[in-house]
Design a protein around this motif. Structure first.
Motif, PDB file in Angstrom:
ATOM      1  N   THR A 199       0.529  -1.005  -0.171  1.00 21.85           N
ATOM      2  CA  THR A 199       0.020  -0.058   0.271  1.00 21.85           C
ATOM      3  C   THR A 199       1.080   1.059  -0.318  1.00 21.85           C
ATOM      4  O   THR A 199       2.561   1.024   0.198  1.00 21.85           O
ATOM      5  N   ASP A 200      -0.303   2.085  -0.286  1.00 14.38           N
ATOM      6  CA  ASP A 200       0.876   3.660  -0.111  1.00 14.38           C
ATOM      7  C   ASP A 200       1.779   4.240   1.310  1.00 14.38           C
ATOM      8  O   ASP A 200       2.314   4.446   1.381  1.00 14.38           O
ATOM      9  N   ASP A 201       0.781   3.008   2.131  1.00 12.74           N
ATOM     10  CA  ASP A 201       1.962   3.407   3.478  1.00 12.74           C
ATOM     11  C   ASP A 201       2.580   2.632   4.039  1.00 12.74           C
ATOM     12  O   ASP A 201       2.198   0.804   3.842  1.00 12.74           O
ATOM     13  N   PRO A 202       4.416   2.938   3.903  1.00 14.35           N
ATOM     14  CA  PRO A 202       5.384   1.519   3.975  1.00 14.35           C
ATOM     15  C   PRO A 202       4.687   0.444   5.643  1.00 14.35           C
ATOM     16  O   PRO A 202       5.301  -0.323   5.970  1.00 14.35           O
ATOM     17  N   ASN A 203       3.905   0.737   6.502  1.00 15.59           N
ATOM     18  CA  ASN A 203       3.845   0.539   7.356  1.00 15.59           C
ATOM     19  C   ASN A 203       2.797  -0.702   7.935  1.00 15.59           C
ATOM     20  O   ASN A 203       2.665  -0.899   8.592  1.00 15.59           O
ATOM     21  N   THR A 204       2.168  -0.536   6.825  1.00 17.14           N
ATOM     22  CA  THR A 204       0.856  -1.566   6.038  1.00 17.14           C
ATOM     23  C   THR A 204       1.143  -2.041   5.229  1.00 17.14           C
ATOM     24  O   THR A 204       1.052  -1.450   3.981  1.00 17.14           O
ATOM     25  N   ILE A 205       0.574  -3.814   5.346  1.00 16.46           N
ATOM     26  CA  ILE A 205       0.402  -3.837   3.906  1.00 16.46           C
ATOM     27  C   ILE A 205      -1.348  -4.932   3.515  1.00 16.46           C
ATOM     28  O   ILE A 205      -2.196  -4.837   4.488  1.00 16.46           O
ATOM     29  N   LEU A 234      -7.494  -7.741   3.824  1.00 17.15           N
ATOM     30  CA  LEU A 234      -7.418  -7.337   5.599  1.00 17.15           C
ATOM     31  C   LEU A 234      -6.420  -6.629   5.552  1.00 17.15           C
ATOM     32  O   LEU A 234      -5.528  -7.390   5.174  1.00 17.15           O
ATOM     33  N   PRO A 235      -6.375  -5.562   6.043  1.00 19.25           N
ATOM     34  CA  PRO A 235      -5.292  -5.126   6.677  1.00 19.25           C
ATOM     35  C   PRO A 235      -4.246  -4.991   7.438  1.00 19.25           C
ATOM     36  O   PRO A 235      -5.333  -5.256   8.572  1.00 19.25           O
ATOM     37  N   ILE A 236      -3.202  -4.940   7.230  1.00 19.50           N
ATOM     38  CA  ILE A 236      -2.101  -5.893   8.458  1.00 19.50           C
ATOM     39  C   ILE A 236      -0.829  -4.755   8.679  1.00 19.50           C
ATOM     40  O   ILE A 236      -0.734  -3.280   8.055  1.00 19.50           O
ATOM     41  N   ASP A 237      -1.461  -4.082  10.391  1.00 17.69           N
ATOM     42  CA  ASP A 237      -0.193  -3.296  10.525  1.00 17.69           C
ATOM     43  C   ASP A 237       1.518  -3.936  10.778  1.00 17.69           C
ATOM     44  O   ASP A 237       0.800  -5.149  11.277  1.00 17.69           O
TER      45      ASP A 237
END
Length: 401
Positions: A199-205, A234-237
């Motif tokens: 994703t655009d957020d490097p801390n979330t996939i 399913l978002p994963i932090d």
């Protein structure tokens, strides 16, 4: 100016020196390689990390192997000269042992400078890089793969298990996911297959699941909610990875020599830390300067008694160098604890070792027929004869029976 004799001695020294150095480094690398493979496999990391970690250990292994390689290279060269009587010829034409040591001392000084660069500058930074790789591997920063058939923790409140992994971990099959929130809400998911998406957020996939069932439970629900789906994201932090400590961090082996001097002379630093850095500095210096003694020790132990082919000197040389290294390690530990000043703990044994080697060399070079380990040679010869006699008696007895 080098003569033909010097060139000849250089060839005799060079090949056993390089061979011993390579052999010692390979033995140390192979021993460590097995443990690193186990460690990387247990952490689920890529195999390439093993080679990177071993590369960072090479300076340390070379610093250990160079003194032994230098000692054995010179010893085996002079032993060959002695066994072939060439050494007697050199002596007969007026070449003293001191003159014959010109080339060995060139090797000794050159390798001493190399070893100083290794232990003083290269090894500390390589050791830090090795520790950083281990930290990143344990923290998951190297992309450790999810293990098939085992429950894997993703963060603090998510557990994942897969049955199959294909295409290098890109396609996962037989998936079970269990996630819990601090509020008490829980989510249990089973799916036929899935894959991770960035994703655009490097801390979330995003974990995209296909053809599965979702069970959502909460303290507010009378009964859990069940949902079947064809696709579900399913978002994963991702767990936050701590930044690795700065080089040094209380580990003296990661400081360069100028840094050890600065810390050891800084009165604002606690005395315990200053003792540790001073002990480590003197330990490195003693180990480097010790290499200047290797040519004298090698010659003293290389020459067996006349009409003898005993290799006791080769064995004794390794015992002496390893024993002295262990004494230095003990002196460093004592100095680091502040029980004895590091100068006394490390340089007094060096002075005694130097005196012993100087006496041994004097016996060989300046005393007619001198043999510094003559008593040991006699004991060794008698022991060998006794063992051979024992085996010979056993063979005769079995033949008579």
């Amino acid at each position: 100016m080098l003569t033909a004799t010097d060139a000849y001695i250089a060839r005799l020294v060079f090949f056993p020196l390089v061979g011993t150095l390579i052999l010692a480094a390979m033995l140390l690398v192979l021993d460590k390689m097995l443990r690193l493979f186990d460690f990387v496999a247990a952490e689920g990391g890529p195999v390439s990390v093993v080679w990177r970690m071993l590369a960072n250990l090479l300076p340390e292994y070379l610093s250990l192997g160079i003194p032994i390689g230098l000692l054995l290279g010179i010893l085996l060269a002079f032993r060959k000269l002695a066994m072939s009587s060439e050494l007697d010829v050199f002596r007969a034409v007026g070449l003293s042992y001191t003159r014959l040591l010109r080339v060995p001392y060139m090797f000794a000084v050159g390798l001493m400078l190399v070893n100083l660069a290794l232990v003083g500058y290269i090894q500390p930074k390589a050791r830090y890089a090795y520790e950083e790789l281990g930290f990143e591997l344990r923290s998951g920063a190297l992309g450790a793969s999810i293990k098939v058939g085992e429950f894997t923790q993703l963060g603090d409140r998510m557990t994942l298990r897969i049955e199959q992994s294909r295409d290098g971990g890109r396609e996962l099959y037989g998936i079970f996911v269990r996630a819990e929130a601090k509020s008490g809400t829980s989510l249990s998911v089973t799916a036929e297959r899935g894959k991770f998406l960035a994703t655009d957020d490097p801390n979330t996939i995003i974990f995209r699941l296909t053809n599965g069932t979702l069970v959502h439970d909460s303290p507010d629900y009378k009964t859990p909610r069940v949902l079947t789906f064809s696709n579900h994201d399913l978002p994963i932090d991702l767990p936050k990875i701590e930044s690795f400590r700065r080089r040094g961090g209380g580990k003296d082996r990661e400081y360069t020599i100028p840094e050890l001097v600065r810390i050891g002379t800084d009165a604002s630093i606690p005395e315990a830390q200053r003792n540790q850095t001073r002990a480590n500095f003197h330990f490195r210096m003693v180990e480097v300067v010790m290499m200047l003694l290797m040519p004298l020790l090698a010659v003293a132990l290389a020459i067996p008694p006349k009409r003898s082919t005993s290799a006791l000197g080769v064995f004794l040389s390794i015992v002496m160098i390893v024993t002295y290294h262990k004494i230095n390690e003990y002196g460093e530990d004592v100095g680091a604890l502040g029980l004895v000043d590091p100068i006394i703990a490390l340089w007094v044994p060096f002075a005694l070792f130097s005196a012993l080697i100087a006496w041994m060399y004097y016996q060989v070079a300046f005393v007619p027929g001198g043999q510094p380990i003559g008593a040991l040679e006699k004991v060794f010869a008698k022991s060998g004869a006794a063992v051979r006699g024992l085996f010979s008696f056993g063979r005769k007895r079995s033949f008579q029976e």
